[in-house]
Design a protein around this motif. Structure first.
Motif, mmCIF file in Angstrom:
data_model
loop_
_atom_site.group_PDB
_atom_site.id
_atom_site.type_symbol
_atom_site.label_atom_id
_atom_site.label_comp_id
_atom_site.label_asym_id
_atom_site.label_seq_id
_atom_site.Cartn_x
_atom_site.Cartn_y
_atom_site.Cartn_z
ATOM 1 N N ASP A 148 -35.924 43.455 -93.954
ATOM 2 C CA ASP A 148 -34.809 44.118 -93.275
ATOM 3 C C ASP A 148 -33.623 43.165 -93.131
ATOM 4 N N LYS A 149 -33.896 41.931 -92.700
ATOM 5 C CA LYS A 149 -32.818 40.945 -92.548
ATOM 6 C C LYS A 149 -32.215 40.568 -93.887
ATOM 7 N N VAL A 150 -33.070 40.418 -94.915
ATOM 8 C CA VAL A 150 -32.557 40.094 -96.251
ATOM 9 C C VAL A 150 -31.675 41.226 -96.764
ATOM 10 N N GLY A 151 -32.101 42.467 -96.541
ATOM 11 C CA GLY A 151 -31.284 43.611 -96.957
ATOM 12 C C GLY A 151 -29.938 43.640 -96.257
ATOM 13 N N GLY A 201 -24.230 42.858 -96.478
ATOM 14 C CA GLY A 201 -23.073 42.164 -95.921
ATOM 15 C C GLY A 201 -22.312 41.386 -96.980
ATOM 16 N N MET A 202 -23.036 40.748 -97.917
ATOM 17 C CA MET A 202 -22.374 40.027 -99.005
ATOM 18 C C MET A 202 -21.602 40.976 -99.903
ATOM 19 N N ALA A 203 -22.172 42.155 -100.146
ATOM 20 C CA ALA A 203 -21.480 43.129 -100.993
ATOM 21 C C ALA A 203 -20.169 43.581 -100.349
#
Length: 370
Positions: A110-113, A118-120
């Protein structure tokens, strides 16, 4: 005039009756609440017949006392009854318990997603910012009279001239370290003379411009983010737009252009000072005369190493200035954002500069500038 609230305690067989009088409003309940907390006798009833007005805070006090003592609220009018029932319903619908956490095998993805998404969105925002800057630059080319030449010169002084001392000291010490550590390793093979090659090429080609970019990111990039972020908080940026002044033309472009113009010069300056530091150490530690060291630099450092630094400089300067200005323009809401955005600007600039430096190393090797 609002009647000051008060209370009296009427003793009873099963407990005291707490009788309120006056207006139980947020503007008047401060002293009364402190006195209510000193009551130690049991309370059976809370009588609201004598109040002249009540708001949510007054109703909350009655509900709190009722919950703590088990007292019954009596003689409440319609307004007080509605407020008290609404507060009780909120308490019933909102149990005071911590929400359960996801298990670790679900929490990590979930955090990685969230980070990837956020990067996108961040990449899209950066591209939008670059597009706005390009449009502003195009507008200045069509109307050069709008360009702020004084702002550009002022930023060139801040980015370039004012940083000469710290960059010079850092580069001089780095040159000494390279010469000392390199000489220690080369001495094992009787090749101390190649310390000149080591110091000259690594200073001019890599460390001079790279360390300068890191120093400018920490010094000027952070200043850009903090200055523009503070102006966002104080609504100076909005005021510029209101009077018809484009913040991109006034705040961003002078800083970006100043950094792009000064970075190659600072990089070559840092490399030269690092070479002087290496020559200084070599005279005492290796017995190589100072001026002989400098003369040999001309023989062992090819001219394309200088061009490598000159090519890297504007790119690194653009990255540092864009990171600082972009993060400054993203400040919202409170002063804590200024600190966060300033830190983000420095981290983003240094990370991107190091990644691009690795790319340049491969690229220049492929075109036989290695």
């Amino acid at each position: 005039m609002t009647q000051v609230p008060d209370f009296t305690l009427i003793p009873g067989e099963t407990g005291d009756t707490l009788v309120f009088t006056g207006a139980m409003l947020v503007s008047t309940l401060g002293p009364l609440d402190r006195r209510l907390r000193t009551i130690t006798t049991p309370i059976a009833h809370i009588d609201l017949a004598g109040i002249t007005g009540i708001d949510t805070v007054g109703a909350w006090i009655c509900c709190r006392i009722s919950q703590e003592t088990g007292a019954t609220i009596v003689h409440a009018d319609d307004a007080a009854t509605r407020l008290i029932e609404a507060l009780r319903q909120v308490d019933a619908d909102s149990p005071m318990q911590a929400p359960s956490r996801l298990p670790v095998w679900l929490r990590v993805p979930d955090k990685v997603g969230e980070a990837v998404i956020g990067m996108a969105f961040g990449s899209v925002a950066v591209l939008s910012f670059v597009g706005q800057m390009i449009l502003a630059a195009g507008g200045l080319l069509l109307h050069p009279a709008r360009f702020r030449y004084r702002a550009l010169v002022h930023q060139m002084e801040l980015v370039g001239v004012n940083s000469l001392a710290i960059i010079g000291l850092m580069s001089f010490l780095v040159g000494i370290v390279i010469a000392q550590q390199g000489a220690e390793q080369l001495r094992q093979f009787g090749a101390e003379i190649y310390t000149v090659n080591l110091v000259g090429r690594i200073s001019m080609r890599e460390l001079g411009i790279l360390m300068t970019a890191i120093m400018v990111a920490g010094r000027s990039g952070s200043a850009f983010a903090a200055e523009i972020g503070t102006m966002k908080l104080t609504e100076e940026v909005d005021a510029m737009r209101t009077i018809g002044v484009a913040p991109m033309e006034v705040l961003v472009l002078p800083r970006v252009m100043a950094t792009v113009l000064m970075m190659p010069l600072l990089g070559v300056y840092a490399a030269v000072v690092a070479i002087i530091g290496g020559a200084f150490l070599s005279q005492f530690a290796l017995g190589i005369p100072f001026f002989s060291f400098l003369l040999r630099i001309r023989e062992v450092v090819p001219i394309h190493d200088v061009w490598v630094a000159v090519v890297k400089g504007p790119v690194f300067g653009l990255i540092v200035a864009l990171a600082g200005c972009y993060q400054g323009m993203q400040v919202r809401d409170n002063s804590e954002e200024v600190g966060k955005r300033t830190t983000a600007a420095v981290v983003l600039a240094i990370f991107t500069v190091i990644v691009l430096d690795a790319f340049f190393a491969v690229f220049f090797t492929e075109i036989n500038w290695g």
